[in-house]
Design a protein around this motif. Sequence first.
Motif, PDB file in Angstrom:
ATOM      1  N   LEU A   1       0.844  -1.205  -0.009  1.00 10.68           N
ATOM      2  CA  LEU A   1       0.078  -0.163  -0.055  1.00 10.68           C
ATOM      3  C   LEU A   1       0.763   1.275  -0.049  1.00 10.68           C
ATOM      4  CD1 LEU A   1      -2.949   0.836   0.155  1.00 10.68           C
ATOM      5  CD2 LEU A   1      -2.704   1.079   2.440  1.00 10.68           C
ATOM      6  N   TYR A   2       2.097   1.251   0.798  1.00  5.67           N
ATOM      7  CA  TYR A   2       2.823   2.420   0.900  1.00  5.67           C
ATOM      8  C   TYR A   2       3.506   2.689  -0.543  1.00  5.67           C
ATOM      9  CZ  TYR A   2       7.037   4.961   1.368  1.00  5.67           C
ATOM     10  OH  TYR A   2       8.089   5.971   1.139  1.00  5.67           O
ATOM     11  N   LEU A   3       4.028   1.501  -1.192  1.00  2.23           N
ATOM     12  CA  LEU A   3       4.800   1.635  -2.462  1.00  2.23           C
ATOM     13  C   LEU A   3       4.072   2.124  -3.463  1.00  2.23           C
ATOM     14  CD1 LEU A   3       7.124  -1.578  -2.180  1.00  2.23           C
ATOM     15  CD2 LEU A   3       7.795   1.058  -1.854  1.00  2.23           C
ATOM     16  N   VAL A   4       2.811   1.469  -3.549  1.00  2.69           N
ATOM     17  CA  VAL A   4       1.659   2.067  -4.567  1.00  2.69           C
ATOM     18  C   VAL A   4       1.411   3.461  -4.365  1.00  2.69           C
ATOM     19  CG1 VAL A   4      -0.775   1.589  -5.265  1.00  2.69           C
ATOM     20  CG2 VAL A   4       0.746  -0.226  -5.034  1.00  2.69           C
ATOM     21  N   PHE A   5       1.181   3.724  -3.281  1.00  2.00           N
ATOM     22  CA  PHE A   5       0.771   5.204  -2.741  1.00  2.00           C
ATOM     23  C   PHE A   5       2.003   6.101  -2.987  1.00  2.00           C
ATOM     24  CE2 PHE A   5       0.756   8.769   0.219  1.00  2.00           C
ATOM     25  CZ  PHE A   5      -0.447   9.309   0.140  1.00  2.00           C
ATOM     26  N   SER A   6       2.933   5.727  -3.088  1.00  2.00           N
ATOM     27  CA  SER A   6       4.188   6.613  -3.309  1.00  2.00           C
ATOM     28  C   SER A   6       4.315   6.830  -4.776  1.00  2.00           C
ATOM     29  CB  SER A   6       5.526   6.028  -2.704  1.00  2.00           C
ATOM     30  OG  SER A   6       6.573   6.693  -3.098  1.00  2.00           O
ATOM     31  N   ILE A   7       4.257   5.677  -5.598  1.00  6.89           N
ATOM     32  CA  ILE A   7       4.482   5.601  -7.142  1.00  6.89           C
ATOM     33  C   ILE A   7       3.402   6.475  -7.627  1.00  6.89           C
ATOM     34  CG2 ILE A   7       4.558   4.413  -9.067  1.00  6.89           C
ATOM     35  CD1 ILE A   7       5.982   2.223  -7.272  1.00  6.89           C
ATOM     36  N   SER A   8       2.000   6.218  -7.092  1.00  7.38           N
ATOM     37  CA  SER A   8       0.905   6.836  -7.828  1.00  7.38           C
ATOM     38  C   SER A   8       0.758   8.412  -7.573  1.00  7.38           C
ATOM     39  CB  SER A   8      -0.421   6.227  -7.340  1.00  7.38           C
ATOM     40  OG  SER A   8      -0.741   6.275  -5.868  1.00  7.38           O
ATOM     41  N   THR A   9       1.439   8.830  -6.443  1.00  6.31           N
ATOM     42  CA  THR A   9       1.608  10.372  -6.508  1.00  6.31           C
ATOM     43  C   THR A   9       2.652  11.051  -6.980  1.00  6.31           C
ATOM     44  OG1 THR A   9       2.534   9.784  -4.331  1.00  6.31           O
ATOM     45  CG2 THR A   9       0.168  10.137  -4.110  1.00  6.31           C
ATOM     46  N   HIS A  10       3.522  10.286  -7.745  1.00  3.88           N
ATOM     47  CA  HIS A  10       4.734  10.854  -8.452  1.00  3.88           C
ATOM     48  C   HIS A  10       4.703  10.363  -9.739  1.00  3.88           C
ATOM     49  CE1 HIS A  10       6.521  12.976  -5.298  1.00  3.88           C
ATOM     50  NE2 HIS A  10       5.914  11.879  -4.414  1.00  3.88           N
ATOM     51  N   MET A  11       3.654  10.008 -10.535  1.00  5.00           N
ATOM     52  CA  MET A  11       3.613   9.507 -11.898  1.00  5.00           C
ATOM     53  C   MET A  11       3.333  10.505 -12.813  1.00  5.00           C
ATOM     54  SD  MET A  11       1.809   5.721 -12.330  1.00  5.00           S
ATOM     55  CE  MET A  11       0.352   6.388 -12.085  1.00  5.00           C
ATOM     56  N   THR A  12       2.630  11.575 -12.419  1.00  2.37           N
ATOM     57  CA  THR A  12       2.274  12.814 -13.239  1.00  2.37           C
ATOM     58  C   THR A  12       3.477  13.382 -13.873  1.00  2.37           C
ATOM     59  OG1 THR A  12       0.723  14.657 -13.460  1.00  2.37           O
ATOM     60  CG2 THR A  12       2.176  14.463 -11.480  1.00  2.37           C
ATOM     61  N   LEU A  13       3.311  14.265 -14.992  1.00  2.00           N
ATOM     62  CA  LEU A  13       4.273  15.067 -15.798  1.00  2.00           C
ATOM     63  C   LEU A  13       4.495  16.036 -15.233  1.00  2.00           C
ATOM     64  CD1 LEU A  13       3.511  13.352 -19.306  1.00  2.00           C
ATOM     65  CD2 LEU A  13       4.602  12.349 -17.607  1.00  2.00           C
ATOM     66  N   SER A  14       5.727  16.733 -14.894  1.00  2.00           N
ATOM     67  CA  SER A  14       6.056  18.219 -14.595  1.00  2.00           C
ATOM     68  C   SER A  14       6.032  18.916 -16.003  1.00  2.00           C
ATOM     69  CB  SER A  14       7.377  18.255 -14.177  1.00  2.00           C
ATOM     70  OG  SER A  14       8.459  17.778 -15.015  1.00  2.00           O
ATOM     71  N   PRO A  15       5.826  20.230 -15.764  1.00  2.00           N
ATOM     72  CA  PRO A  15       5.834  21.174 -16.985  1.00  2.00           C
ATOM     73  C   PRO A  15       7.435  20.929 -17.964  1.00  2.00           C
ATOM     74  CG  PRO A  15       5.341  22.372 -14.821  1.00  2.00           C
ATOM     75  CD  PRO A  15       5.663  21.012 -14.562  1.00  2.00           C
ATOM     76  N   ALA A  16       8.301  20.570 -17.173  1.00  2.00           N
ATOM     77  CA  ALA A  16       9.571  20.076 -17.903  1.00  2.00           C
ATOM     78  C   ALA A  16       9.408  19.008 -18.710  1.00  2.00           C
ATOM     79  CB  ALA A  16      10.715  20.064 -16.932  1.00  2.00           C
ATOM     80  N   ASP A  17       8.723  17.983 -18.095  1.00  2.00           N
ATOM     81  CA  ASP A  17       8.547  16.594 -18.686  1.00  2.00           C
ATOM     82  C   ASP A  17       7.551  17.158 -20.157  1.00  2.00           C
ATOM     83  OD1 ASP A  17       9.675  15.424 -16.818  1.00  2.00           O
ATOM     84  OD2 ASP A  17       7.796  14.801 -15.767  1.00  2.00           O
ATOM     85  N   LEU A  18       6.377  17.926 -19.917  1.00  2.00           N
ATOM     86  CA  LEU A  18       5.528  18.140 -21.051  1.00  2.00           C
ATOM     87  C   LEU A  18       6.375  18.823 -22.327  1.00  2.00           C
ATOM     88  CD1 LEU A  18       2.688  19.368 -19.074  1.00  2.00           C
ATOM     89  CD2 LEU A  18       2.757  17.330 -20.572  1.00  2.00           C
TER      90      LEU A  18
END
Length: 264
Positions: A182-199
């Motif tokens: 649960l912790y690992l899934v929570f951690s990964i899922s809250t950092h998957m999104t793309l930053s402005p630099a990624d975009l």
Amino acid sequence: MLATMGKRALGAFGATVGVLVVCGLLLGFVEGKSTELLYRLFGWGGVLFTGVAGTPIHELGHYLMCRLFGVRVTEVALFRPVAGRADGVLGYVRYAYDPGSLWQRLGCFFVGIAPMVLGVAAILLILRLITPEVFRSAGTRLAGALGARRGPLALLGAACSGFFSGLFRLRGLGILRGVLCLYLVFSISTHMTLSPADLRGAAAGLAVVAALCVLFGAVTTLLGIEVNAALKKTAVVIASFLGVGLAFALLSLLLSGAAYLLLG
């Protein structure tokens, strides 16, 4: 004929880039709300708590895709908890590509979106290895919803309900495995999104992706190949894959919201 080519090119672009963009925007919105709640509750420590696993996987996605497409990596920081407090950047991958190389420009697009792809793959692998019972439960319910051709919300609900159903059936040492998962899934899922630099990085390869879609439309039209079913299936597969990440991002938001209500 030109009209058909254009429709097929737009269809290919929508089934791939369009789905990725929509899922990315949704992930960004959900993750932003979750991070905001955690920061209100715990300050920078709350961000670090989620970033320990999520940030390295996010940055590793960029790095691996750079290597795959031959894009030169100039600097890597998978996790910087101390320096990140000053500038808000927990990790980064800096790279330089050859603008004259179509392959590397195409790679820029995939380098940009890589955190979403690797994030979902990591979540599935963690579920499979640490809590196979939960993996089977979520997979069974999601497959049933897909087979019944349910809508996006129903698919998300099936994945979440299957996850919790499997999680609550764990006993003994399985409970410890469940907490870790649960912790690992929570951690990964809250950092998957793309930053402005990624975009911005992904945008560098967007023209090449669009050109490939135009080529796809032209070739399939000239050869008389029917592609509507294939494009729909492609869109469903991509949306279903990324939908797993979105489902767990929503789960993370619910957990963050519950913590905020109880402790805030």
